[in-house]
Design a protein around this motif. Structure first.
Motif, PDB file in Angstrom:
ATOM      1  N   UNK A 197     -63.315  47.232   8.424  1.00  0.00           N
ATOM      2  CA  UNK A 197     -62.636  47.946   7.338  1.00  0.00           C
ATOM      3  C   UNK A 197     -61.357  48.604   7.849  1.00  0.00           C
ATOM      4  N   UNK A 198     -61.444  49.267   9.000  1.00  0.00           N
ATOM      5  CA  UNK A 198     -60.254  49.931   9.556  1.00  0.00           C
ATOM      6  C   UNK A 198     -59.173  48.894   9.861  1.00  0.00           C
ATOM      7  N   UNK A 199     -59.571  47.769  10.431  1.00  0.00           N
ATOM      8  CA  UNK A 199     -58.609  46.700  10.747  1.00  0.00           C
ATOM      9  C   UNK A 199     -57.968  46.143   9.480  1.00  0.00           C
ATOM     10  N   UNK A 200     -58.793  45.899   8.452  1.00  0.00           N
ATOM     11  CA  UNK A 200     -58.272  45.355   7.190  1.00  0.00           C
ATOM     12  C   UNK A 200     -57.197  46.260   6.586  1.00  0.00           C
ATOM     13  N   UNK A 201     -57.385  47.557   6.733  1.00  0.00           N
ATOM     14  CA  UNK A 201     -56.456  48.512   6.145  1.00  0.00           C
ATOM     15  C   UNK A 201     -55.229  48.759   7.019  1.00  0.00           C
ATOM     16  N   UNK A 202     -55.251  48.251   8.244  1.00  0.00           N
ATOM     17  CA  UNK A 202     -54.179  48.565   9.202  1.00  0.00           C
ATOM     18  C   UNK A 202     -52.945  47.700   8.977  1.00  0.00           C
ATOM     19  N   UNK A 203     -51.866  48.069   9.679  1.00  0.00           N
ATOM     20  CA  UNK A 203     -50.633  47.290   9.616  1.00  0.00           C
ATOM     21  C   UNK A 203     -50.735  45.940  10.293  1.00  0.00           C
ATOM     22  N   UNK A 204     -51.806  45.711  11.057  1.00  0.00           N
ATOM     23  CA  UNK A 204     -51.985  44.406  11.691  1.00  0.00           C
ATOM     24  C   UNK A 204     -52.324  43.328  10.667  1.00  0.00           C
ATOM     25  N   UNK A 205     -52.814  43.729   9.505  1.00  0.00           N
ATOM     26  CA  UNK A 205     -53.110  42.791   8.424  1.00  0.00           C
ATOM     27  C   UNK A 205     -52.070  43.007   7.330  1.00  0.00           C
ATOM     28  N   UNK A 206     -51.073  42.116   7.227  1.00  0.00           N
ATOM     29  CA  UNK A 206     -50.026  42.297   6.218  1.00  0.00           C
ATOM     30  C   UNK A 206     -50.604  42.270   4.803  1.00  0.00           C
ATOM     31  N   UNK A 207     -49.951  42.957   3.895  1.00  0.00           N
ATOM     32  CA  UNK A 207     -50.393  42.968   2.504  1.00  0.00           C
ATOM     33  C   UNK A 207     -50.418  41.561   1.927  1.00  0.00           C
ATOM     34  N   UNK A 208     -49.476  40.721   2.394  1.00  0.00           N
ATOM     35  CA  UNK A 208     -49.428  39.347   1.901  1.00  0.00           C
ATOM     36  C   UNK A 208     -50.691  38.575   2.286  1.00  0.00           C
ATOM     37  N   UNK A 209     -51.196  38.851   3.495  1.00  0.00           N
ATOM     38  CA  UNK A 209     -52.423  38.187   3.949  1.00  0.00           C
ATOM     39  C   UNK A 209     -53.615  38.643   3.123  1.00  0.00           C
ATOM     40  N   UNK A 210     -53.674  39.948   2.849  1.00  0.00           N
ATOM     41  CA  UNK A 210     -54.774  40.471   2.028  1.00  0.00           C
ATOM     42  C   UNK A 210     -54.721  39.872   0.626  1.00  0.00           C
ATOM     43  N   UNK A 211     -53.505  39.768   0.079  1.00  0.00           N
ATOM     44  CA  UNK A 211     -53.347  39.173  -1.248  1.00  0.00           C
ATOM     45  C   UNK A 211     -53.800  37.730  -1.262  1.00  0.00           C
ATOM     46  N   UNK A 212     -53.387  36.980  -0.247  1.00  0.00           N
ATOM     47  CA  UNK A 212     -53.750  35.567  -0.158  1.00  0.00           C
ATOM     48  C   UNK A 212     -55.258  35.395  -0.067  1.00  0.00           C
ATOM     49  N   UNK A 213     -55.923  36.335   0.610  1.00  0.00           N
ATOM     50  CA  UNK A 213     -57.378  36.282   0.758  1.00  0.00           C
ATOM     51  C   UNK A 213     -58.110  36.845  -0.459  1.00  0.00           C
ATOM     52  N   UNK A 214     -57.348  37.399  -1.413  1.00  0.00           N
ATOM     53  CA  UNK A 214     -57.974  37.990  -2.594  1.00  0.00           C
ATOM     54  C   UNK A 214     -58.672  39.298  -2.295  1.00  0.00           C
ATOM     55  N   UNK A 215     -58.184  40.029  -1.272  1.00  0.00           N
ATOM     56  CA  UNK A 215     -58.803  41.286  -0.848  1.00  0.00           C
ATOM     57  C   UNK A 215     -57.820  42.430  -1.080  1.00  0.00           C
ATOM     58  N   UNK A 216     -58.310  43.496  -1.668  1.00  0.00           N
ATOM     59  CA  UNK A 216     -57.461  44.649  -1.963  1.00  0.00           C
ATOM     60  C   UNK A 216     -57.536  45.668  -0.841  1.00  0.00           C
ATOM     61  N   UNK A 217     -56.387  46.154  -0.420  1.00  0.00           N
ATOM     62  CA  UNK A 217     -56.373  47.271   0.517  1.00  0.00           C
ATOM     63  C   UNK A 217     -56.662  48.552  -0.260  1.00  0.00           C
ATOM     64  N   UNK A 218     -57.630  49.333   0.249  1.00  0.00           N
ATOM     65  CA  UNK A 218     -58.100  50.514  -0.475  1.00  0.00           C
ATOM     66  C   UNK A 218     -57.294  51.759  -0.158  1.00  0.00           C
ATOM     67  N   UNK A 219     -56.705  51.811   1.040  1.00  0.00           N
ATOM     68  CA  UNK A 219     -55.941  52.988   1.466  1.00  0.00           C
ATOM     69  C   UNK A 219     -54.479  52.565   1.595  1.00  0.00           C
ATOM     70  N   UNK A 220     -53.710  52.768   0.540  1.00  0.00           N
ATOM     71  CA  UNK A 220     -52.348  52.254   0.515  1.00  0.00           C
ATOM     72  C   UNK A 220     -51.456  52.907   1.561  1.00  0.00           C
ATOM     73  N   UNK A 221     -51.784  54.132   1.971  1.00  0.00           N
ATOM     74  CA  UNK A 221     -50.971  54.785   3.001  1.00  0.00           C
ATOM     75  C   UNK A 221     -51.498  54.511   4.406  1.00  0.00           C
ATOM     76  N   UNK A 222     -52.596  53.764   4.502  1.00  0.00           N
ATOM     77  CA  UNK A 222     -53.143  53.388   5.804  1.00  0.00           C
ATOM     78  C   UNK A 222     -53.857  54.508   6.535  1.00  0.00           C
ATOM     79  N   UNK A 223     -53.959  55.686   5.933  1.00  0.00           N
ATOM     80  CA  UNK A 223     -54.565  56.837   6.598  1.00  0.00           C
ATOM     81  C   UNK A 223     -56.056  56.914   6.269  1.00  0.00           C
ATOM     82  N   UNK A 224     -56.880  56.286   7.085  1.00  0.00           N
ATOM     83  CA  UNK A 224     -58.322  56.299   6.869  1.00  0.00           C
ATOM     84  C   UNK A 224     -58.936  57.383   7.739  1.00  0.00           C
ATOM     85  N   UNK A 225     -59.679  58.275   7.125  1.00  0.00           N
ATOM     86  CA  UNK A 225     -60.402  59.297   7.878  1.00  0.00           C
ATOM     87  C   UNK A 225     -61.903  59.010   7.806  1.00  0.00           C
ATOM     88  N   UNK A 226     -62.668  59.665   8.666  1.00  0.00           N
ATOM     89  CA  UNK A 226     -64.125  59.519   8.615  1.00  0.00           C
ATOM     90  C   UNK A 226     -64.637  59.894   7.229  1.00  0.00           C
TER      91      UNK A 226
END
Length: 199
Positions: free
Chosen positions: A80-109
């Motif tokens: 989940x942390x990796x999916x939300x990170x900058x290492x996974x471009x938004x275009x890749x998430x879109x292509x995979x049909x997966x939504x990024x949940x934290x648009x600012x990338x700031x995931x806390x516990x």
């Protein structure tokens, strides 16, 4: 007294749809086993190689951290942390049909625990606290092995930030998982060896 006292029962005749359902369930179960194996194999090769371990941890703490990172929940949290990170471009998430949940990338516990509880429809406060505590232990173990990094701010407000090593781990593990899933779609002989041998 009946002649047969073994307690055995005859196996009912299976309908074609029963066989199909059992085959589908077996494929799903085998897939989970295979993906778990891929994650642990990638961890051992990329993160736990050559008996290297954080110098600040003694052997007991190293083993505890490794065991924590090998759990299914750790794989879920790190993915989940990796999916939300900058290492996974938004275009890749879109292509995979997966939504990024934290648009600012700031995931806390806290934020991740809330997200998991929402998805799992968990409303009990004690269960939420237990999940948040487990995420904290996973993140501490991941940080010790260079998979996550933290800013030096308040504990619950610290974002869980992916590192290049986490990206390498996720790509290695999940690309193998993708190959396996593709083999199932193509109808290959994927059930023979759930651990994949040399693949």
């Amino acid at each position: 007294m009946p002649d047969d006292i073994s307690g055995s029962q005859s196996v009912p005749e299976r309908l074609p749809e029963d066989v199909q359902s059992a085959a589908s369930a077996l494929i799903a179960a085998t897939g989970l086993i295979r993906m778990s194996y891929n994650f642990i194999e990638s961890l051992n090769r990329i993160v736990f190689f050559d008996d290297q371990h954080p110098p600040e941890l003694d052997l007991k703490a190293v083993i505890a951290a490794q065991n924590k990172l090998r759990t299914e929940f750790a794989r879920e949290v790190l993915t989940f942390v990796w999916k939300e990170s900058g290492f996974v471009p938004s275009e890749a998430a879109e292509l995979a049909g997966i939504e990024k949940k934290f648009t600012n990338g700031q995931i806390t516990k806290n934020g991740l625990a809330k997200k998991i509880c929402n998805v799992s429809e968990i409303t009990d406060l004690d269960k939420f606290n237990a999940i948040r505590t487990d995420i904290g232990r996973i993140s501490n173990a991941a940080e010790a092995f260079g998979l996550l990094e933290h800013d030096d701010i308040a504990e619950n407000a610290r974002p869980l930030t992916a590192t290049l090593k986490l990206h390498e781990l996720m790509m290695d593990c999940h690309c193998k998982n993708a190959e396996f899933m593709n083999s199932l779609v193509l109808g290959s002989d994927a059930l023979d060896d759930p651990c994949g041998g040399d693949s």
